[in-house]
Enzyme design. Structure first.
Site, PDB file in Angstrom:
ATOM      1  N   TYR A  29       0.942  -1.147  -0.049  1.00  0.00           N
ATOM      2  CA  TYR A  29      -0.015  -0.080  -0.030  1.00  0.00           C
ATOM      3  C   TYR A  29       0.704   1.238  -0.045  1.00  0.00           C
ATOM      4  O   TYR A  29       1.630   1.431   0.803  1.00  0.00           O
ATOM      5  CB  TYR A  29      -0.930   0.180   1.077  1.00  0.00           C
ATOM      6  CG  TYR A  29      -1.798   1.414   1.243  1.00  0.00           C
ATOM      7  CD1 TYR A  29      -2.954   1.437   0.302  1.00  0.00           C
ATOM      8  CD2 TYR A  29      -1.475   2.448   1.851  1.00  0.00           C
ATOM      9  CE1 TYR A  29      -3.491   2.490   0.173  1.00  0.00           C
ATOM     10  CE2 TYR A  29      -2.240   3.574   1.727  1.00  0.00           C
ATOM     11  CZ  TYR A  29      -3.289   3.571   0.837  1.00  0.00           C
ATOM     12  OH  TYR A  29      -4.091   4.879   0.687  1.00  0.00           O
TER      13      TYR A  29
ATOM     14  N   GLN B 237     -10.465   0.934   1.722  1.00  0.00           N
ATOM     15  CA  GLN B 237     -10.845   0.052   0.318  1.00  0.00           C
ATOM     16  C   GLN B 237      -9.609  -0.676  -0.180  1.00  0.00           C
ATOM     17  O   GLN B 237      -9.883  -1.980  -0.831  1.00  0.00           O
ATOM     18  CB  GLN B 237     -11.713   0.814  -0.497  1.00  0.00           C
ATOM     19  CG  GLN B 237     -11.115   1.867  -1.259  1.00  0.00           C
ATOM     20  CD  GLN B 237     -11.119   3.325  -0.634  1.00  0.00           C
ATOM     21  OE1 GLN B 237     -11.131   3.243   0.866  1.00  0.00           O
ATOM     22  NE2 GLN B 237     -10.873   4.382  -1.170  1.00  0.00           N
TER      23      GLN B 237
ATOM     24  N   ASN C 138      -2.509   6.569   6.776  1.00  0.00           N
ATOM     25  CA  ASN C 138      -2.957   7.330   8.016  1.00  0.00           C
ATOM     26  C   ASN C 138      -3.712   6.321   9.021  1.00  0.00           C
ATOM     27  O   ASN C 138      -3.547   5.242   8.956  1.00  0.00           O
ATOM     28  CB  ASN C 138      -4.085   8.387   7.453  1.00  0.00           C
ATOM     29  CG  ASN C 138      -5.249   7.713   6.659  1.00  0.00           C
ATOM     30  OD1 ASN C 138      -5.768   6.635   6.699  1.00  0.00           O
ATOM     31  ND2 ASN C 138      -5.959   8.435   5.874  1.00  0.00           N
TER      32      ASN C 138
ATOM     33  N   SER D 224       4.580   8.605  12.413  1.00  0.00           N
ATOM     34  CA  SER D 224       6.068   8.792  12.229  1.00  0.00           C
ATOM     35  C   SER D 224       6.669   9.790  13.192  1.00  0.00           C
ATOM     36  O   SER D 224       6.207  10.568  13.778  1.00  0.00           O
ATOM     37  CB  SER D 224       6.382   9.323  10.732  1.00  0.00           C
ATOM     38  OG  SER D 224       7.902   8.845  10.605  1.00  0.00           O
TER      39      SER D 224
ATOM     40  N   GLN E 284      11.169  15.646   9.837  1.00  0.00           N
ATOM     41  CA  GLN E 284      10.338  14.802  10.437  1.00  0.00           C
ATOM     42  C   GLN E 284       8.634  15.435  11.007  1.00  0.00           C
ATOM     43  O   GLN E 284       7.770  14.808  10.452  1.00  0.00           O
ATOM     44  CB  GLN E 284      10.661  13.874  11.806  1.00  0.00           C
ATOM     45  CG  GLN E 284       9.954  12.861  12.248  1.00  0.00           C
ATOM     46  CD  GLN E 284       9.857  11.838  11.154  1.00  0.00           C
ATOM     47  OE1 GLN E 284      10.794  11.160  10.766  1.00  0.00           O
ATOM     48  NE2 GLN E 284       8.629  11.308  11.044  1.00  0.00           N
TER      49      GLN E 284
ATOM     50  N   HIS F 275       5.985  15.545   8.120  1.00  0.00           N
ATOM     51  CA  HIS F 275       5.100  14.343   7.542  1.00  0.00           C
ATOM     52  C   HIS F 275       3.820  14.420   7.833  1.00  0.00           C
ATOM     53  O   HIS F 275       2.781  14.241   6.839  1.00  0.00           O
ATOM     54  CB  HIS F 275       5.503  13.279   8.369  1.00  0.00           C
ATOM     55  CG  HIS F 275       6.717  12.376   7.630  1.00  0.00           C
ATOM     56  ND1 HIS F 275       6.614  11.632   6.613  1.00  0.00           N
ATOM     57  CD2 HIS F 275       7.890  12.190   8.075  1.00  0.00           C
ATOM     58  CE1 HIS F 275       7.483  11.094   6.029  1.00  0.00           C
ATOM     59  NE2 HIS F 275       8.578  11.325   6.906  1.00  0.00           N
TER      60      HIS F 275
ATOM     61  N   GLU G  79      11.301   5.495  15.971  1.00  0.00           N
ATOM     62  CA  GLU G  79      11.439   4.870  15.028  1.00  0.00           C
ATOM     63  C   GLU G  79      12.745   5.192  14.215  1.00  0.00           C
ATOM     64  O   GLU G  79      13.324   4.506  13.696  1.00  0.00           O
ATOM     65  CB  GLU G  79      10.321   5.599  13.896  1.00  0.00           C
ATOM     66  CG  GLU G  79      10.173   5.208  12.678  1.00  0.00           C
ATOM     67  CD  GLU G  79       9.259   6.011  11.683  1.00  0.00           C
ATOM     68  OE1 GLU G  79       8.774   5.590  10.467  1.00  0.00           O
ATOM     69  OE2 GLU G  79       8.734   7.084  12.228  1.00  0.00           O
ATOM     70  N   HIS G  80      13.119   6.348  14.311  1.00  0.00           N
ATOM     71  CA  HIS G  80      14.437   7.045  13.613  1.00  0.00           C
ATOM     72  C   HIS G  80      15.121   7.686  14.806  1.00  0.00           C
ATOM     73  O   HIS G  80      14.582   8.131  15.777  1.00  0.00           O
ATOM     74  CB  HIS G  80      14.114   8.242  12.746  1.00  0.00           C
ATOM     75  CG  HIS G  80      13.212   7.841  11.603  1.00  0.00           C
ATOM     76  ND1 HIS G  80      12.052   8.073  11.644  1.00  0.00           N
ATOM     77  CD2 HIS G  80      13.467   7.050  10.463  1.00  0.00           C
ATOM     78  CE1 HIS G  80      11.393   7.676  10.336  1.00  0.00           C
ATOM     79  NE2 HIS G  80      12.268   6.928   9.702  1.00  0.00           N
TER      80      HIS G  80
ATOM     81  N   ASP H 117      15.773   7.510   4.329  1.00  0.00           N
ATOM     82  CA  ASP H 117      14.336   7.519   3.826  1.00  0.00           C
ATOM     83  C   ASP H 117      14.480   7.297   2.478  1.00  0.00           C
ATOM     84  O   ASP H 117      13.308   7.020   1.741  1.00  0.00           O
ATOM     85  CB  ASP H 117      13.719   9.088   4.087  1.00  0.00           C
ATOM     86  CG  ASP H 117      13.033   9.137   5.403  1.00  0.00           C
ATOM     87  OD1 ASP H 117      12.736   8.254   6.193  1.00  0.00           O
ATOM     88  OD2 ASP H 117      12.714  10.268   5.748  1.00  0.00           O
TER      89      ASP H 117
ATOM     90  N   GLU I  49       4.277 -36.132  29.403  1.00  0.00           N
ATOM     91  CA  GLU I  49       2.933 -35.194  28.885  1.00  0.00           C
ATOM     92  C   GLU I  49       1.609 -35.860  28.505  1.00  0.00           C
ATOM     93  O   GLU I  49       0.602 -35.137  28.094  1.00  0.00           O
ATOM     94  CB  GLU I  49       3.573 -34.204  27.671  1.00  0.00           C
ATOM     95  CG  GLU I  49       4.572 -33.471  27.902  1.00  0.00           C
ATOM     96  CD  GLU I  49       4.783 -32.474  26.807  1.00  0.00           C
ATOM     97  OE1 GLU I  49       5.442 -31.344  26.800  1.00  0.00           O
ATOM     98  OE2 GLU I  49       4.485 -32.708  25.564  1.00  0.00           O
TER      99      GLU I  49
ATOM    100  N   HIS J 118       1.887 -39.857  20.728  1.00  0.00           N
ATOM    101  CA  HIS J 118       3.248 -39.143  20.189  1.00  0.00           C
ATOM    102  C   HIS J 118       4.300 -40.249  20.822  1.00  0.00           C
ATOM    103  O   HIS J 118       5.179 -40.475  19.980  1.00  0.00           O
ATOM    104  CB  HIS J 118       3.657 -37.966  21.082  1.00  0.00           C
ATOM    105  CG  HIS J 118       3.052 -36.885  20.440  1.00  0.00           C
ATOM    106  ND1 HIS J 118       1.608 -36.365  20.413  1.00  0.00           N
ATOM    107  CD2 HIS J 118       3.377 -35.834  19.918  1.00  0.00           C
ATOM    108  CE1 HIS J 118       1.344 -35.409  19.955  1.00  0.00           C
ATOM    109  NE2 HIS J 118       2.539 -34.855  19.492  1.00  0.00           N
TER     110      HIS J 118
END
Length: 427
Positions: A124, A186, A209, A233, A255, A258, A322-323, A356, A410, A415
């Site tokens: 995506y 969608q 988002n 982010s 940053q 964003h 994240e960074h 990036d 067990e 088994h």
């Protein structure tokens, strides 16, 4: 921005908290769209494209002609930049190729692993105010190296029904199989369930988002795997008295632009540096085309003064960014102490922008403190490690009695019997 001077460690947990959103209504909305796409396929996707992206589509698929047209629309300089970035991303991710070795765990017992590509993956790619064509390279390049047979990409078109040409150019360079005009929830539903046009995939990758992220998490419960949970982010910069405030401010602002829900976090050992960075942020901010977004982001951001670099790295590890940019003179020492981070940038010149776009590492990373437990996308994200084992008669002799003993204890008699019969066959 919030300025905090020498906060006590017991305050850190509150400092590193991300904003919490009430997502109950959001999740209900997302579920409604997903259910509609599952039930009505292409028709539902087209309806939501008209509703949310304000475009009436006859077909969801991007044609070869549209891809060729995009390659001519993109400037030669951007095409060259895309190819350079792709080359570096490919080099780095090829270094991650897994080479399994056969291991004889004991006499007659040989075990090994083989990396097998996920056959169908879905990518995506957001369009919106900042079409992320760089993310196409980050997601499709390792998928191609891994050997995924089908790489499906969904991205929202504009009001004329056209996909951003740079996204199509990047997809062509990276080897995407099929491209579809679908955005938002969608698109996630289409890849998770399959429609008349969009193939069902086995794993979905990519940012988005809060609606897209909620959709990914919902479909991951029953229908398809996802790359990682994620939120807005973020970047953390560690600076000392030797850092260059112009660069530090630029990194924070890169940053901040964003989105309004992004977060920037400065940790510094120098009060003078904190003041200089604050002044520089205020100087650079009005010059940015996206200054209104960045200004909103800065309202939720933290500038923290600490006693020394050990305290700085401890706070960063608690924040789990994240960074992480370490712009101190002792960046090599601090790098060895990093425990929780998505991707780390060392020294004065290693800006987040390099990662990036074109250094080679992947920019699809865990956010919202998920770096405590998750890593970013890499080659392993596109494969499964299948284990194999072979037992000879010697192998049965080596482990057979232990297997029977453990199974009996067990209370799993079937088994135990499977191994017991093999032991008896050797006598």
């Amino acid at each position: 921005m919030h300025i905090l001077k020498y906060p006590a460690r017991e305050e850190w947990e509150k400092i590193v908290e991300r904003p919490h959103l009430d997502v109950s209504q959001l999740n209900a909305t997302v579920k409604g769209v997903l259910d509609d796409v599952r039930a009505h396929g292409d028709d539902a996707v087209k309806r939501y494209e008209e509703k949310f992206d304000h475009v009436s589509l006859q077909s969801l698929a991007v044609t070869d002609e549209e891809i060729q047209e995009a390659l001519h629309e993109v400037s030669p300089q951007l095409l060259q930049s895309l190819r350079l970035a792709h080359s570096n991303i490919e080099k780095f991710h090829r270094s991650e190729v897994f080479h399994g070795e056969k291991v004889e765990t004991c006499r007659g017992v040989v075990c090994w692993q083989k990396a097998v590509a996920i056959e169908k993956v879905g990518l995506y790619i957001p369009g919106g105010t900042a079409p992320l064509f760089s993310t196409v390279l980050m997601l499709a390049t390792p998928a191609k190296i891994a050997g995924c047979k089908e790489i499906v990409l969904c991205t929202p078109p504009n009001k004329e029904g056209k996909v951003n040409p740079a996204i199509l150019a990047a997809a062509s360079i990276a080897g995407v199989s099929k491209i579809f005009k679908a955005g938002g929830v969608q698109a996630i539903g289409a890849m998770a369930y399959g429609t008349e046009s969009v193939p069902k995939v086995y794993k979905v990758f990519g940012p988005g988002n809060q609606f897209v992220m909620a959709a990914k998490q919902q479909v991951s419960l029953h229908d398809v795997a996802i790359d990682m949970p994620a939120g807005p982010s973020e970047v953390c910069v560690i600076a000392d008295e030797t850092s260059y405030p112009v660069f530090v401010a630029a990194d924070l602002l890169s940053q901040a632009e964003h989105g309004v829900d992004s977060q920037v976090f400065l940790i510094t050992t120098s009060e003078e540096m904190l003041s200089k960075v604050k002044e520089e942020v205020e100087r650079q901010l009005p010059q940015l085309p996206r200054h209104e977004i960045a200004a909103k982001t800065l309202e939720n951001s933290q500038f923290v003064l600490v006693h020394d670099t050990q305290e700085a790295i401890d706070l960063s590890n608690s924040y789990a960014p994240e960074h992480l940019i370490i712009a101190t003179k002792d960046y090599e020492d601090l790098a060895a102490k990093v425990v929780n981070a998505g991707s780390v940038f060392l020294g004065r010149y290693a800006c987040e922008s390099a990662g990036d776009y074109a250094s080679g590492t992947n920019h699809t990373l865990p956010t919202h403190r998920y770096a405590l437990a998750y890593n970013g996308v890499n080659l392993d994200s596109y494969v499964r490690k299948v284990t194999f084992q072979h037992l000879s008669e010697d192998g049965i002799r080596s482990i057979g009695n232990a297997v029977v003993c453990m199974a009996e204890n067990e209370q799993l008699e079937a088994h135990a019997n499977a191994m017991r019969l093999r032991l008896k066959s050797l006598k």
